[in-house]
Write a protein that holds these residues in place. Structure first.
Motif, PDB file in Angstrom:
ATOM      1  N   ALA A  36       0.845  -1.198   0.000  1.00  0.00           N
ATOM      2  CA  ALA A  36       0.000   0.000   0.000  1.00  0.00           C
ATOM      3  C   ALA A  36       0.881   1.248   0.000  1.00  0.00           C
ATOM      4  CB  ALA A  36      -0.921  -0.001   1.217  1.00  0.00           C
ATOM      5  N   PHE A  37       1.919   1.223   0.828  1.00  0.00           N
ATOM      6  CA  PHE A  37       2.850   2.345   0.932  1.00  0.00           C
ATOM      7  C   PHE A  37       3.422   2.699  -0.443  1.00  0.00           C
ATOM      8  CE2 PHE A  37       7.107   4.062   1.477  1.00  0.00           C
ATOM      9  CZ  PHE A  37       6.949   5.005   2.475  1.00  0.00           C
ATOM     10  N   GLN A  38       3.861   1.692  -1.186  1.00  0.00           N
ATOM     11  CA  GLN A  38       4.479   1.949  -2.491  1.00  0.00           C
ATOM     12  C   GLN A  38       3.447   2.439  -3.507  1.00  0.00           C
ATOM     13  OE1 GLN A  38       7.802   1.980  -3.195  1.00  0.00           O
ATOM     14  NE2 GLN A  38       7.064   2.947  -5.069  1.00  0.00           N
ATOM     15  N   ILE A  39       2.250   1.861  -3.454  1.00  0.00           N
ATOM     16  CA  ILE A  39       1.200   2.319  -4.393  1.00  0.00           C
ATOM     17  C   ILE A  39       0.906   3.802  -4.153  1.00  0.00           C
ATOM     18  CG2 ILE A  39      -1.220   2.063  -5.088  1.00  0.00           C
ATOM     19  CD1 ILE A  39      -0.960  -0.938  -4.419  1.00  0.00           C
ATOM     20  N   ILE A  40       0.793   4.173  -2.859  1.00  0.00           N
ATOM     21  CA  ILE A  40       0.545   5.591  -2.543  1.00  0.00           C
ATOM     22  C   ILE A  40       1.715   6.447  -3.029  1.00  0.00           C
ATOM     23  CG2 ILE A  40       0.234   7.257  -0.659  1.00  0.00           C
ATOM     24  CD1 ILE A  40      -2.251   5.566  -1.067  1.00  0.00           C
ATOM     25  N   ASP A  41       2.917   5.946  -2.846  1.00  0.00           N
ATOM     26  CA  ASP A  41       4.104   6.656  -3.337  1.00  0.00           C
ATOM     27  C   ASP A  41       3.984   6.909  -4.833  1.00  0.00           C
ATOM     28  OD1 ASP A  41       6.326   7.241  -1.548  1.00  0.00           O
ATOM     29  OD2 ASP A  41       7.590   6.470  -3.162  1.00  0.00           O
ATOM     30  N   ASP A  42       3.564   5.887  -5.547  1.00  0.00           N
ATOM     31  CA  ASP A  42       3.457   5.999  -7.004  1.00  0.00           C
ATOM     32  C   ASP A  42       2.308   6.922  -7.403  1.00  0.00           C
ATOM     33  OD1 ASP A  42       5.621   4.329  -7.215  1.00  0.00           O
ATOM     34  OD2 ASP A  42       4.439   2.505  -7.450  1.00  0.00           O
ATOM     35  N   ILE A  43       1.252   6.959  -6.592  1.00  0.00           N
ATOM     36  CA  ILE A  43       0.155   7.899  -6.851  1.00  0.00           C
ATOM     37  C   ILE A  43       0.642   9.333  -6.617  1.00  0.00           C
ATOM     38  CG2 ILE A  43      -2.088   8.733  -6.004  1.00  0.00           C
ATOM     39  CD1 ILE A  43      -2.815   5.792  -5.406  1.00  0.00           C
ATOM     40  N   LEU A  44       1.321   9.526  -5.464  1.00  0.00           N
ATOM     41  CA  LEU A  44       1.809  10.876  -5.123  1.00  0.00           C
ATOM     42  C   LEU A  44       2.738  11.420  -6.202  1.00  0.00           C
ATOM     43  CD1 LEU A  44       2.474  10.492  -1.279  1.00  0.00           C
ATOM     44  CD2 LEU A  44       0.703  11.887  -2.378  1.00  0.00           C
ATOM     45  N   ASP A  45       3.454  10.534  -6.852  1.00  0.00           N
ATOM     46  CA  ASP A  45       4.347  10.981  -7.923  1.00  0.00           C
ATOM     47  C   ASP A  45       3.555  11.655  -9.038  1.00  0.00           C
ATOM     48  OD1 ASP A  45       7.260  10.740  -8.930  1.00  0.00           O
ATOM     49  OD2 ASP A  45       6.021  10.224 -10.665  1.00  0.00           O
ATOM     50  N   TYR A  46       2.295  11.290  -9.195  1.00  0.00           N
ATOM     51  CA  TYR A  46       1.444  11.935 -10.207  1.00  0.00           C
ATOM     52  C   TYR A  46       0.678  13.134  -9.654  1.00  0.00           C
ATOM     53  CZ  TYR A  46       2.375   8.565 -13.822  1.00  0.00           C
ATOM     54  OH  TYR A  46       3.005   7.835 -14.787  1.00  0.00           O
ATOM     55  N   THR A  47       0.292  13.053  -8.351  1.00  0.00           N
ATOM     56  CA  THR A  47      -0.640  14.067  -7.855  1.00  0.00           C
ATOM     57  C   THR A  47       0.008  15.230  -7.126  1.00  0.00           C
ATOM     58  OG1 THR A  47      -0.958  12.787  -5.837  1.00  0.00           O
ATOM     59  CG2 THR A  47      -2.518  12.390  -7.618  1.00  0.00           C
ATOM     60  N   GLN A  48       1.275  15.048  -6.696  1.00  0.00           N
ATOM     61  CA  GLN A  48       1.908  16.104  -5.895  1.00  0.00           C
ATOM     62  C   GLN A  48       2.927  16.899  -6.687  1.00  0.00           C
ATOM     63  OE1 GLN A  48       1.202  16.989  -2.703  1.00  0.00           O
ATOM     64  NE2 GLN A  48      -0.535  15.589  -2.857  1.00  0.00           N
ATOM     65  N   ASP A  49       3.216  18.082  -6.199  1.00  0.00           N
ATOM     66  CA  ASP A  49       4.219  18.896  -6.882  1.00  0.00           C
ATOM     67  C   ASP A  49       5.518  18.943  -6.090  1.00  0.00           C
ATOM     68  OD1 ASP A  49       3.798  20.534  -4.799  1.00  0.00           O
ATOM     69  OD2 ASP A  49       2.796  22.125  -5.930  1.00  0.00           O
ATOM     70  N   GLN A  50       6.507  19.534  -6.704  1.00  0.00           N
ATOM     71  CA  GLN A  50       7.868  19.545  -6.156  1.00  0.00           C
ATOM     72  C   GLN A  50       7.947  20.056  -4.725  1.00  0.00           C
ATOM     73  OE1 GLN A  50      10.714  21.000  -8.860  1.00  0.00           O
ATOM     74  NE2 GLN A  50      12.419  20.381  -7.575  1.00  0.00           N
ATOM     75  N   PHE A  71      -2.385   5.981   8.252  1.00  0.00           N
ATOM     76  CA  PHE A  71      -1.357   6.971   7.943  1.00  0.00           C
ATOM     77  C   PHE A  71      -0.794   6.742   6.536  1.00  0.00           C
ATOM     78  CE2 PHE A  71       3.181   7.738   7.496  1.00  0.00           C
ATOM     79  CZ  PHE A  71       3.193   9.119   7.609  1.00  0.00           C
ATOM     80  N   VAL A  72      -0.475   5.479   6.241  1.00  0.00           N
ATOM     81  CA  VAL A  72       0.102   5.148   4.932  1.00  0.00           C
ATOM     82  C   VAL A  72      -0.866   5.522   3.806  1.00  0.00           C
ATOM     83  CG1 VAL A  72       0.645   3.160   3.446  1.00  0.00           C
ATOM     84  CG2 VAL A  72       1.736   3.390   5.686  1.00  0.00           C
ATOM     85  N   LEU A  73      -2.156   5.296   4.040  1.00  0.00           N
ATOM     86  CA  LEU A  73      -3.153   5.613   3.004  1.00  0.00           C
ATOM     87  C   LEU A  73      -3.356   7.115   2.817  1.00  0.00           C
ATOM     88  CD1 LEU A  73      -6.016   3.051   3.716  1.00  0.00           C
ATOM     89  CD2 LEU A  73      -4.400   3.026   1.809  1.00  0.00           C
ATOM     90  N   MET A  74      -3.311   7.847   3.946  1.00  0.00           N
ATOM     91  CA  MET A  74      -3.688   9.260   3.918  1.00  0.00           C
ATOM     92  C   MET A  74      -2.527  10.210   3.692  1.00  0.00           C
ATOM     93  SD  MET A  74      -6.919   8.913   4.614  1.00  0.00           S
ATOM     94  CE  MET A  74      -7.566  10.478   5.207  1.00  0.00           C
ATOM     95  N   ARG A  75      -1.303   9.698   3.801  1.00  0.00           N
ATOM     96  CA  ARG A  75      -0.170  10.619   3.757  1.00  0.00           C
ATOM     97  C   ARG A  75      -0.143  11.385   2.443  1.00  0.00           C
ATOM     98  NH1 ARG A  75       4.769   8.359   1.530  1.00  0.00           N
ATOM     99  NH2 ARG A  75       4.203   6.546   0.315  1.00  0.00           N
ATOM    100  N   LYS A  76       0.368  12.617   2.563  1.00  0.00           N
ATOM    101  CA  LYS A  76       0.379  13.507   1.402  1.00  0.00           C
ATOM    102  C   LYS A  76       1.795  13.702   0.882  1.00  0.00           C
ATOM    103  CE  LYS A  76      -4.062  14.493   1.287  1.00  0.00           C
ATOM    104  NZ  LYS A  76      -4.593  13.141   0.993  1.00  0.00           N
TER     105      LYS A  76
END
Lengths: 329, 329
Positions: free
Chosen positions: B210-224, B323-328
């Motif tokens: 789950a942690f890695q999937i969220i990481d991969d999502i954040l790579d698309y949804t978050q900015d620098q 936490f892992v699911l919700m982290r930004k």
């Protein structure tokens, strides 16, 4: 002296066990990933002297020979050795080793980094199977020391004022330490006394130091056809080794000293410039004094060994010292 | 949600022990070589979440809490993690990690290779001190699997047809496996039953996935400014991750599919091209379906955890899933 023939004769008594070590190495290095297996098979295919395995087994023969555990230790240390060579070749940007392309040259730096790491992981598994805390710590301490030795070598590259002491420190930690760990590990597994363990450690350390000094001499005295790399290769790479340190001792601050200093600071070199320094080191005191040092280390190795009662196995360890001194490649 | 504040609250009960782990890491990572210490201090200075240590300690709290051994294991796994990050950054040619320069960027690839190796060696020493053969093998198997995962990631980079199955295999072996090893190791040391050990292994594996999937999502949804690297960084590097895999599922063989294919084959990219794909993945099914997958993994982690009787420590492991699911970041 024909190196291969000499070793075959020396190792005749442990030949079957050496072969088992080779076979087990291949089995334990296997991965589910094709690319890892290909890189691994390539790395394994390079001709080696199996000196480390022989040291482990022969040291183990001086007491109770427990091949099952010595086998694990031998594979572990050969694998450690190979991992450090693979990472070394990246660090040194080498494209060939003993005439064969390196893993980094064939598969790229990335696969080479990961193959080395994979070997470290597998080695830890082998060490765990031995189930002896002394061996666990021997392994960890040895790998840490080898890393420090490699960094020391890197940090001192190009330094014309490298001292003999630092050269020795580097040689002990980068090369001799693993050979000492082999003979010490063999002693531990065979149930040697603490005193005997330390003696075999000293034997391996001095033998390994002599081995490296001869290696550094051969880099000056041999040509490409014999050792698979051109003479003066260390110099080309900015490595200051014992023969050069001794040669420089007598050099005034002009002439050859200045020439070497310029060479060490340059990235590319003219063959004539390298040849001139190689000849100066080879003909003068450089090689001569280094050879004396190698013999002094050999004598210390022998001194440690002679604390053990005479036996055919001790004789082989004794002859191994001569082999290291006399080898031509 | 403020990530740091949440973790501080979650980890309040183990804060003192987390600090001891940090301190011990620094002590055990020390070398006699200045350059190694400098590189090490730099690597250690990078802000981390200490998730792995928390997992180890909290899993250890579900049975008999043996901090002395959990401390060694925590340091060992944090060191393993750091070693793999350091080598990863060379493999990925990364110059920053979470906004800080990488070891390879500051000290060069060579020192970075050797610092990673040095950490592996030191880790082996820590593992040896635990004196439990199950931990020895857990360590060896985990590092070998992480290496295989990294190679798998490398070999599949740029492959637009990467399957969900291969993505999961890569994620389990490269990331989740070490987190699973932390919770499993904590269980082993605390004297858990074989069934409990397997449950905590499953918990860590699903949490890590789950942690890695969220990481991969954040790579698309978050900015620098939030995660220290520009959105679409994975795409830039040719990494095909779950959001992209899902987005591509519905893409016809023209339009975005062709655009992504071209992007993956190129070394340099125009920002507009990356932005267009990032937006398509973020707005469409890519992120949506990936989030569902992350929640499915989270549910499996919870399912494993709920076999344990309710307790304040189980609650923390439970909240860690949220936490892992919700982290930004």
């Amino acid at each position: 002296m024909n190196t291969t023939a000499t070793l075959s004769r020396l190792f005749a008594g442990i030949q079957a066990d050496l072969d088992t070590v080779d076979k087990t190495f291949q089995e334990r290095a296997t991965s589910g990933l094709t690319i890892l297996n290909s890189a691994s098979m390539h790395a394994l295919g390079a001709p080696g002297k199996r000196l480390r395995t022989a040291l482990t087994l022969l040291a183990g023969k001086l007491n109770t020979y427990r091949f099952e555990k010595l086998l694990l230790l031998s594979v572990a240390f050969e694998m450690t050795h190979l991992a450090t060579l693979i990472h070394d070749d990246i660090v040194d940007e080498s494209s060939t080793r003993r005439g064969n392309p390196t893993v980094n040259a064939l598969f790229g730096d990335k696969i080479a980094i990961l193959l080395g790491d994979y070997y470290f992981a597998k080695t830890a598994g082998l060490i765990a199977d031995i189930e002896d805390p002394r061996i666990d710590h021997l392994f960890s301490d040895t790998v840490a020391t080898v890393c420090e030795g490699t960094i020391l070598e890197m940090m001192t590259a190009g330094n014309i004022d490298l001292s003999k002491e630092t050269y020795y420190e580097k040689t002990r930690s980068k090369t001799a330490c693993l050979m000492a760990a082999c003979s010490k590990g063999g002693a531990i597994i065979s149930g040697a006394t603490p005193e005997e363990i330390e003696l075999l450690y000293a034997y391996g350390m001095h033998l390994g130091t002599a081995f490296q000094i001869i290696d550094d001499i051969l880099d000056y005295t041999q040509d490409q056809s014999t050792i698979g790399k051109p003479a003066g290769n260390d110099l080309r790479q900015g490595m200051v080794t014992l023969p050069l340190i001794y040669a420089l001792q007598d050099a005034p601050q002009n002439g050859h000293y200045q020439q070497v200093k310029t060479l060490l600071g340059e990235k590319t070199h003219k063959d004539e410039e390298i040849s001139e320094i190689v000849e100066w080191v080879t003909q003068g005191n450089g090689v001569k004094l280094s050879l004396l040092d190698a013999h002094a280390q050999a004598n210390k190795a022998r001194e440690a060994l002679y604390h053990f009662p005479a036996s055919p196995d001790r004789d082989v360890l004794d002859e191994l010292i001569d082999f290291v001194l006399m080898r031509k490649k």
